[in-house]
Design a protein around this motif. Sequence first.
Motif, short mmCIF file in Angstrom:
data_model
loop_
_atom_site.label_atom_id
_atom_site.label_comp_id
_atom_site.label_asym_id
_atom_site.label_seq_id
_atom_site.Cartn_x
_atom_site.Cartn_y
_atom_site.Cartn_z
N ALA A 158 0.83 -1.21 0.00
CA ALA A 158 0.00 0.00 0.00
C ALA A 158 0.86 1.25 0.00
O ALA A 158 0.57 2.22 -0.73
CB ALA A 158 -0.93 -0.01 1.22
N ARG A 159 1.91 1.26 0.81
CA ARG A 159 2.77 2.44 0.88
C ARG A 159 3.56 2.62 -0.42
O ARG A 159 3.72 3.76 -0.90
CB ARG A 159 3.72 2.32 2.07
N ALA A 160 4.05 1.53 -1.00
CA ALA A 160 4.78 1.64 -2.26
C ALA A 160 3.89 2.20 -3.36
O ALA A 160 4.33 3.02 -4.18
CB ALA A 160 5.34 0.28 -2.67
N ALA A 161 2.64 1.76 -3.40
CA ALA A 161 1.70 2.29 -4.40
C ALA A 161 1.42 3.76 -4.13
O ALA A 161 1.34 4.57 -5.06
CB ALA A 161 0.41 1.48 -4.38
N GLU A 162 1.27 4.12 -2.86
CA GLU A 162 1.01 5.52 -2.51
C GLU A 162 2.16 6.42 -2.93
O GLU A 162 1.95 7.52 -3.44
CB GLU A 162 0.78 5.64 -1.01
N LEU A 163 3.38 5.96 -2.72
CA LEU A 163 4.56 6.75 -3.08
C LEU A 163 4.81 6.78 -4.58
O LEU A 163 5.51 7.65 -5.08
CB LEU A 163 5.80 6.19 -2.37
N GLY A 164 4.27 5.79 -5.31
CA GLY A 164 4.54 5.69 -6.73
C GLY A 164 5.98 5.34 -7.02
O GLY A 164 6.53 5.69 -8.07
N CYS A 165 6.63 4.63 -6.09
CA CYS A 165 8.05 4.33 -6.22
C CYS A 165 8.27 2.99 -6.94
O CYS A 165 7.34 2.21 -7.13
CB CYS A 165 8.72 4.30 -4.85
N PRO A 174 -3.34 -1.53 -7.47
CA PRO A 174 -3.09 -1.38 -8.91
C PRO A 174 -2.04 -0.34 -9.24
O PRO A 174 -1.51 -0.33 -10.36
CB PRO A 174 -4.46 -0.99 -9.46
N GLY A 175 -1.71 0.52 -8.30
CA GLY A 175 -0.69 1.54 -8.58
C GLY A 175 0.74 1.07 -8.39
O GLY A 175 1.68 1.86 -8.58
N LEU A 176 0.95 -0.19 -8.03
CA LEU A 176 2.31 -0.69 -7.82
C LEU A 176 3.14 -0.62 -9.09
O LEU A 176 2.65 -0.91 -10.19
CB LEU A 176 2.27 -2.12 -7.31
N ARG A 177 4.41 -0.27 -8.92
CA ARG A 177 5.36 -0.20 -10.04
C ARG A 177 6.46 -1.23 -9.79
O ARG A 177 7.54 -0.90 -9.31
CB ARG A 177 5.92 1.21 -10.17
N ILE A 178 6.15 -2.49 -10.11
CA ILE A 178 7.06 -3.60 -9.86
C ILE A 178 7.82 -3.92 -11.14
O ILE A 178 7.21 -4.19 -12.18
CB ILE A 178 6.30 -4.83 -9.36
N VAL A 179 9.14 -3.89 -11.04
CA VAL A 179 10.01 -4.23 -12.16
C VAL A 179 10.68 -5.56 -11.84
O VAL A 179 11.36 -5.69 -10.81
CB VAL A 179 11.08 -3.14 -12.39
N GLN A 214 8.00 9.17 -13.53
CA GLN A 214 7.35 10.48 -13.58
C GLN A 214 6.52 10.82 -12.36
O GLN A 214 6.31 11.99 -12.05
CB GLN A 214 6.48 10.59 -14.84
N THR A 215 6.00 9.81 -11.65
CA THR A 215 5.11 10.09 -10.52
C THR A 215 5.86 10.81 -9.41
O THR A 215 6.93 10.40 -9.00
CB THR A 215 4.52 8.79 -9.96
N GLN A 216 5.28 11.87 -8.91
CA GLN A 216 5.86 12.61 -7.78
C GLN A 216 5.53 11.90 -6.48
O GLN A 216 4.41 11.42 -6.28
CB GLN A 216 5.28 14.03 -7.74
N VAL A 217 6.48 11.83 -5.56
CA VAL A 217 6.21 11.28 -4.24
C VAL A 217 5.81 12.40 -3.31
O VAL A 217 6.15 13.56 -3.52
CB VAL A 217 7.47 10.56 -3.67
N PRO A 218 5.03 12.08 -2.26
CA PRO A 218 4.64 13.13 -1.32
C PRO A 218 5.85 13.76 -0.63
O PRO A 218 6.88 13.10 -0.44
CB PRO A 218 3.77 12.37 -0.29
#
Length: 346
Positions: free
Chosen positions: A177-184, A231-236, A341-345
């Motif tokens: 949840a936190r990783a998705a929130e941060l967009g990291c 769904p916002g997770l950015r997993i590589v 591109q996603t900005q983190v808080p």
Amino acid sequence: MTELVTVSGDRMPVVDVHAHLLLPALHAEVERRAPELVAEAADLERRRNGVESLQVSGAMVGERIPKLTDVGVRLAAMDAQGIDRQWVSVSPNHFYPWAPEGLAVWVAAETNRLIAEHVAHAPDRLTGLGVVPLQHPERIVEYLDDAVLGRGLAGVEISSFAGDVELSDERLEPFWARAAELGCIVFLHPFGCSLDERLDRFYLSNTVGQPTENAVALSHLIFAGVLDRHPGLRIVAAHGGGYLPFAIGRSDRAWRVRPEARRCQHAPSTYLRRLWFDTVVHDPVALRHLVEVAGGSRVLLGSDFPFDMGLDDPVSFVRGADLPGEITQRILGGNADALLQTQVPA
């Protein structure tokens, strides 16, 4: 060779998302703090990898220490490969999955600090990825924040599992949840293989073990519904996701006919287009298939720099795969840039 350009006519940078760093001083301090645990872990590695492979790997890594530690040598090697920017993550032997909580959180904090220091020497060319103590789920969010918010890193690198923690573990829900929130970025790179002594000859611990671990870890994420809930997770996924993209039909079959495999909302193959994969697959046919099943926007240039199982000329490998020009450009740099591109808080 056609140069990558943006729609405005500017040259598009070439980005390698899979490049490693060694931290010898950190290793030495871990050995000082926990000599018995380090010895036990070394014995496990001997059983898993075999003495012959460990000897070969030791000599190989020894020859490449400058590339793994010296920023100037790294940048010169990048220039030789035609790489404008690297995403730098530690070699997975820095994960210490056996470490008790106190040592594990110290390692995470120190690793994040040292990675940030390394990439700060060339911030226009290096992007850092930190670590979290995966085997201690209750501390993970704290060190994700340390990496991304405290150290300004683009995300974290995690293993395929750690101790009794699989990526489907409910205790990891706050982390996802936190990783998705941060967009990291969450870079999935296995350390070791759970098949142990069965792979202790012929370097099977790497050639078979690494793709197996990737496939198992991604399957835990998919079948457990982690990607549905976040769904916002950015997993590589390193190594092209291992075997999973190439045997995904079997997962779809299980999802259709087995009730215990219906914990995710959609057929497993659909989730490949919610993940990202690097190009370390060593075969142009495999790269074309990966693009076909995951999509041209979901594949990123990776080299596994500077290890011998990586791609010596990652740019030429992608260019030689006979992919459409637009997709080649995306893989070489556009997809990686878009992912950041996603900005983190604040």
